[in-house]
Design an enzyme around this catalytic site. Structure first.
Site: not given
Length: 249
Positions: A33, A143
């Protein structure tokens, strides 16, 4: 995918301009990420972007994936070791709580991990203010939905360009941008402690989360776990709660 990347690059440029800022920075962990965000801010601000490596209990040179990311992205970077700062803060907290007789050993490891994330957040903002940059976060759709981030830690940022991307889409974007295979294929981990794994800690795989976010049916137990994660983390996705304005009428 290139159109989606250009959309995010333009969005970053617009938000930084709106804020009257000079550019953007990201904390680079060595994960996929932060790697994708590193490439995005480099495209958005070729001369005004920065990667920040913030190791704890290791040196900057002990983060090969993070170093490879900034080097391959041609992203300017700085490394700041926070081990001593973390140890000093955590030790002071532990000492005072033990003196009070109220130290809770059961969740000590997780508290320490969250303190690390919040220390990194504070450091990122101090560095960002030096340059007049905004802090760009790395949380993705999975997330965000599960609340798998530290409140006022890695969740404490100005911009979150990946917030609508499932984990599988982050991988696709990473491949398109040229992120190394080592980073793309490594086991997802927030590196909260040695051997820590995102999926083991959450109790569900990213594959199952992505399937749910695509609107597909998943294993009932996985769905139960996922719904529970979403419900209990709702406070993380909200601004601090306050009561309705008091009125004497």
């Amino acid at each position: 995918m290139e159109k989606r990347i250009e959309y995010l690059v333009t969005w970053l440029q617009d938000k930084v301009k709106e804020a009257g800022a000079n550019g953007a920075l990201v904390g680079v962990s060595g994960g996929i990420d932060s790697a994708v965000v590193s490439y995005l801010i480099k495209r958005a601000f070729p001369d005004h972007s920065l990667g920040v490596l913030l190791p704890i209990n290791k040196g900057v040179e002990d983060q090969p994936d993070a170093l490879a990311t900034v080097e391959n992205a041609d992203l300017d970077y700085i490394g700041i070791e926070l081990t001593e700062s973390y140890k000093a803060t955590y030790s002071s907290i532990e000492e005072e709580l033990k003196n009070k007789g109220e130290w809770n050993e059961e969740n000590a490891q997780l508290r320490g991990a969250n303190l690390q994330a919040r220390l990194r957040m504070s450091t990122l903002y101090a560095v960002a203010q030096n340059y007049g940059y905004l802090v760009v976060g790395t949380d993705n759709a999975a997330e965000d939905y599960t609340g798998y981030f530290t409140k006022y830690g890695d969740g404490g940022v100005d911009l979150v360009p990946l917030i609508h991307l499932r984990k599988e889409e982050v991988r696709e974007m990473a491949s398109h941008l040229g992120v190394t295979d080592e980073v793309i294929n490594k086991k997802p981990s927030a590196e909260l402690w040695d051997g820590q794994s995102d999926e083991e800690e959450m109790g569900i795989t990213y594959e199952a989360i992505d399937a749910y976010l695509r609107g597909e049916s998943i294993d009932p137990e996985d769905e139960r776990v996922l719904r529970n994660l979403h419900t209990t983390s709702e406070h993380k996705r909200q601004i601090p709660a306050g009561p309705p304005k008091y009125s004497e009428e």
